[in-house]
Motif scaffolding. Structure first.
Motif, PDB file in Angstrom:
ATOM      1  N   PRO A   1       0.802  -1.237   0.000  1.00 28.92           N
ATOM      2  CA  PRO A   1       0.000   0.000   0.000  1.00 28.92           C
ATOM      3  C   PRO A   1       0.828   1.277   0.000  1.00 28.92           C
ATOM      4  N   ASP A   2       2.140   1.191   0.295  1.00 27.44           N
ATOM      5  CA  ASP A   2       2.974   2.391   0.366  1.00 27.44           C
ATOM      6  C   ASP A   2       3.669   2.728  -0.953  1.00 27.44           C
ATOM      7  N   THR A   3       3.527   1.897  -1.973  1.00 28.91           N
ATOM      8  CA  THR A   3       4.194   2.179  -3.242  1.00 28.91           C
ATOM      9  C   THR A   3       3.629   3.446  -3.881  1.00 28.91           C
ATOM     10  N   ILE A   4       4.500   4.221  -4.512  1.00 26.69           N
ATOM     11  CA  ILE A   4       4.042   5.474  -5.144  1.00 26.69           C
ATOM     12  C   ILE A   4       3.134   5.208  -6.335  1.00 26.69           C
ATOM     13  N   MET A   5       3.040   3.951  -6.750  1.00 30.13           N
ATOM     14  CA  MET A   5       2.166   3.644  -7.877  1.00 30.13           C
ATOM     15  C   MET A   5       0.707   3.924  -7.545  1.00 30.13           C
ATOM     16  N   TRP A   6       0.344   3.851  -6.253  1.00 33.92           N
ATOM     17  CA  TRP A   6      -1.027   4.189  -5.856  1.00 33.92           C
ATOM     18  C   TRP A   6      -1.298   5.660  -6.144  1.00 33.92           C
ATOM     19  N   GLU A   7      -0.339   6.506  -5.813  1.00 35.62           N
ATOM     20  CA  GLU A   7      -0.505   7.938  -6.066  1.00 35.62           C
ATOM     21  C   GLU A   7      -0.557   8.219  -7.564  1.00 35.62           C
ATOM     22  N   MET A   8       0.304   7.540  -8.313  1.00 33.21           N
ATOM     23  CA  MET A   8       0.342   7.743  -9.765  1.00 33.21           C
ATOM     24  C   MET A   8      -0.973   7.338 -10.419  1.00 33.21           C
ATOM     25  N   CYS A   9      -1.643   6.361  -9.822  1.00 30.53           N
ATOM     26  CA  CYS A   9      -2.905   5.856 -10.380  1.00 30.53           C
ATOM     27  C   CYS A   9      -4.120   6.436  -9.667  1.00 30.53           C
TER      28      CYS A   9
ATOM     29  N   ARG B   1       2.736   1.423 -18.592  1.00 29.60           N
ATOM     30  CA  ARG B   1       3.811   2.367 -18.267  1.00 29.60           C
ATOM     31  C   ARG B   1       3.960   2.605 -16.770  1.00 29.60           C
ATOM     32  N   THR B   2       2.952   2.221 -15.999  1.00 25.42           N
ATOM     33  CA  THR B   2       2.926   2.566 -14.576  1.00 25.42           C
ATOM     34  C   THR B   2       4.178   2.105 -13.835  1.00 25.42           C
ATOM     35  N   ALA B   3       4.499   0.833 -13.945  1.00 27.30           N
ATOM     36  CA  ALA B   3       5.653   0.303 -13.210  1.00 27.30           C
ATOM     37  C   ALA B   3       6.962   0.883 -13.728  1.00 27.30           C
ATOM     38  N   PHE B   4       7.059   1.065 -15.040  1.00 28.83           N
ATOM     39  CA  PHE B   4       8.276   1.666 -15.609  1.00 28.83           C
ATOM     40  C   PHE B   4       8.474   3.078 -15.055  1.00 28.83           C
ATOM     41  N   ASN B   5       7.411   3.885 -15.056  1.00 28.40           N
ATOM     42  CA  ASN B   5       7.516   5.263 -14.578  1.00 28.40           C
ATOM     43  C   ASN B   5       7.853   5.313 -13.100  1.00 28.40           C
ATOM     44  N   ALA B   6       7.229   4.436 -12.315  1.00 25.52           N
ATOM     45  CA  ALA B   6       7.494   4.420 -10.873  1.00 25.52           C
ATOM     46  C   ALA B   6       8.916   3.962 -10.582  1.00 25.52           C
ATOM     47  N   MET B   7       9.393   3.005 -11.347  1.00 28.19           N
ATOM     48  CA  MET B   7      10.763   2.524 -11.172  1.00 28.19           C
ATOM     49  C   MET B   7      11.757   3.669 -11.389  1.00 28.19           C
ATOM     50  N   ARG B   8      11.501   4.492 -12.395  1.00 23.95           N
ATOM     51  CA  ARG B   8      12.410   5.609 -12.670  1.00 23.95           C
ATOM     52  C   ARG B   8      12.385   6.662 -11.557  1.00 23.95           C
TER      53      ARG B   8
ATOM     54  N   ALA C   1      10.329  -1.532  -9.227  1.00 22.84           N
ATOM     55  CA  ALA C   1      11.581  -2.100  -9.752  1.00 22.84           C
ATOM     56  C   ALA C   1      11.529  -3.622  -9.739  1.00 22.84           C
ATOM     57  N   GLU C   2      10.941  -4.192  -8.692  1.00 29.17           N
ATOM     58  CA  GLU C   2      10.821  -5.652  -8.609  1.00 29.17           C
ATOM     59  C   GLU C   2       9.870  -6.181  -9.677  1.00 29.17           C
ATOM     60  N   VAL C   3       8.792  -5.461  -9.934  1.00 34.30           N
ATOM     61  CA  VAL C   3       7.842  -5.865 -10.978  1.00 34.30           C
ATOM     62  C   VAL C   3       8.535  -5.876 -12.341  1.00 34.30           C
ATOM     63  N   ILE C   4       9.263  -4.799 -12.624  1.00 34.21           N
ATOM     64  CA  ILE C   4       9.930  -4.702 -13.915  1.00 34.21           C
ATOM     65  C   ILE C   4      11.052  -5.730 -14.031  1.00 34.21           C
ATOM     66  N   ASP C   5      11.768  -5.965 -12.932  1.00 33.34           N
ATOM     67  CA  ASP C   5      12.847  -6.951 -12.950  1.00 33.34           C
ATOM     68  C   ASP C   5      12.327  -8.329 -13.356  1.00 33.34           C
ATOM     69  N   MET C   6      11.205  -8.740 -12.787  1.00 35.93           N
ATOM     70  CA  MET C   6      10.635 -10.041 -13.116  1.00 35.93           C
ATOM     71  C   MET C   6      10.086 -10.051 -14.538  1.00 35.93           C
ATOM     72  N   TYR C   7       9.480  -8.936 -14.943  1.00 37.76           N
ATOM     73  CA  TYR C   7       8.956  -8.849 -16.308  1.00 37.76           C
ATOM     74  C   TYR C   7      10.082  -8.997 -17.335  1.00 37.76           C
ATOM     75  N   ILE C   8      11.169  -8.279 -17.130  1.00 35.47           N
ATOM     76  CA  ILE C   8      12.297  -8.333 -18.062  1.00 35.47           C
ATOM     77  C   ILE C   8      12.912  -9.723 -18.095  1.00 35.47           C
ATOM     78  N   GLU C   9      12.949 -10.388 -16.951  1.00 35.96           N
ATOM     79  CA  GLU C   9      13.520 -11.737 -16.901  1.00 35.96           C
ATOM     80  C   GLU C   9      12.724 -12.703 -17.767  1.00 35.96           C
ATOM     81  N   TYR C  10      11.406 -12.684 -17.630  1.00 33.54           N
ATOM     82  CA  TYR C  10      10.577 -13.572 -18.450  1.00 33.54           C
ATOM     83  C   TYR C  10      10.658 -13.201 -19.930  1.00 33.54           C
ATOM     84  N   LEU C  11      10.713 -11.919 -20.211  1.00 37.29           N
ATOM     85  CA  LEU C  11      10.856 -11.482 -21.602  1.00 37.29           C
ATOM     86  C   LEU C  11      12.167 -11.996 -22.179  1.00 37.29           C
ATOM     87  N   ALA C  12      13.228 -11.910 -21.403  1.00 35.20           N
ATOM     88  CA  ALA C  12      14.534 -12.389 -21.856  1.00 35.20           C
ATOM     89  C   ALA C  12      14.523 -13.887 -22.105  1.00 35.20           C
TER      90      ALA C  12
END
Length: 288
Positions: free
Chosen positions: A107-115, A125-132, A139-150
């Motif tokens: 509940p503390d992730t800034i993605m709640w505020e962004m959304c 784009r939500t997770a990418f923007n929040a990671m930046r 960052a953990e969401v994107i890390d796992m996404y990139i791993e499966y994509l790879a």
């Protein structure tokens, strides 16, 4: 049904992802190659395979469903009804799903505020923007996404070894930022990592035009031998351009008249005729 509505002798149908892959091979990221693959990361994971300059469709025209290769046994459910498909991990839909799940756990992730506190506002784009912005949950969401994509891309390269693998779809809007995270994950993990000739992974260049260009070009390389290329062929190909785009019947009718004139005028340039037709098609799309 199309033959009833369009007064031409032949109508050719091509899968949208195959057409986009051919478009990128002809005029985009894989231009100048004979063997390339395109993947699209959107609602699903689409794929098109070009071998020796032609779309590879398999003996039953159902090949290149790259998004439905299984990368996790009994894994996440896929829209196709099976489990563990690459699409269930590497599509924009999958990224949105994993982003929402991470937000519900944190509940503390800034993605709640962004959304604006609404999970319905989450997009690819939500997770990418929040990671930046330094959000570790994103960052953990994107890390796992990139791993499966790879993992999926590694499998494709190990099987086909294309000259170029291009990435399209909404996620590809991350452009070099996506490649910067993805390429180190692939690197030495492909079987041919020590080869001096390695697959070049690029962002697709043509956007939504890829499918239109590929559909226009497909008859030249997939369905029609050069000896069979006639005025009627040019007529039919222009019809495909209209089907793929937003035109009317006026486009192919005018185009066919041009093709007829050029066919008679340039008969002595037999070896160059289909090249000229391709130029005409591109010009017709520009005019529209």
């Amino acid at each position: 049904e199309l033959k009833k509505r369009i007064p031409f002798k032949a109508v050719y149908i091509e899968n949208d992802a195959n057409a986009a892959a051919l478009g990128e091979a002809v005029a985009g990221a894989a231009k100048g190659t004979t063997d390339s693959i395109m993947i699209t990361l959107g609602t699903g994971v689409g794929g098109g395979i070009i071998i020796d300059g032609k779309v590879y469709s398999g003996f039953n025209y159902a090949a290149a469903e790259l998004g439905h290769m299984m990368i996790v046994a009994n894994g996440n459910p896929c829209s196709c009804g099976l489990n563990g498909c690459w699409e269930a991990y590497s599509s924009a839909t999958a990224l949105i799903k994993s982003t929402r799940e991470a937000m519900e756990r944190n509940p503390d992730t800034i993605m709640w505020e962004m959304c604006e506190g609404n999970l319905a506002n989450v997009n690819g784009r939500t997770a990418f923007n929040a990671m930046r912005q330094g959000d570790m949950v994103a960052a953990e969401v994107i890390d796992m996404y990139i791993e499966y994509l790879a993992v999926g891309i590694i499998n494709i390269i190990n099987i086909f070894c294309p000259e170029v693998l291009s990435i399209g779809g909404g996620i590809s809007n991350e452009k070099d930022r996506l490649l910067d995270m993805l390429l180190p994950r692939i690197g030495m993990r492909i079987y041919s990592s020590n080869s001096p000739r390695r697959t070049l992974i690029k962002i697709a260049e043509l956007g939504n035009e890829a499918g239109i260009i590929g559909a226009a070009y497909a008859p030249f390389v997939n369905y029609i031998e050069a000896s069979q290329f006639t005025t009627d062929t040019g007529f039919n190909v222009l019809a495909m351009v209209v089907i793929g785009g937003q035109g009317t019947l006026l486009g192919p009718i005018v185009g066919s008249a041009i093709v007829t004139i050029l066919t008679e005028t340039l008969r002595f340039l037999e070896n160059w005729r289909y090249v000229i037709y391709a130029i005409i098609i591109i010009l017709m799309m520009w005019v529209r």
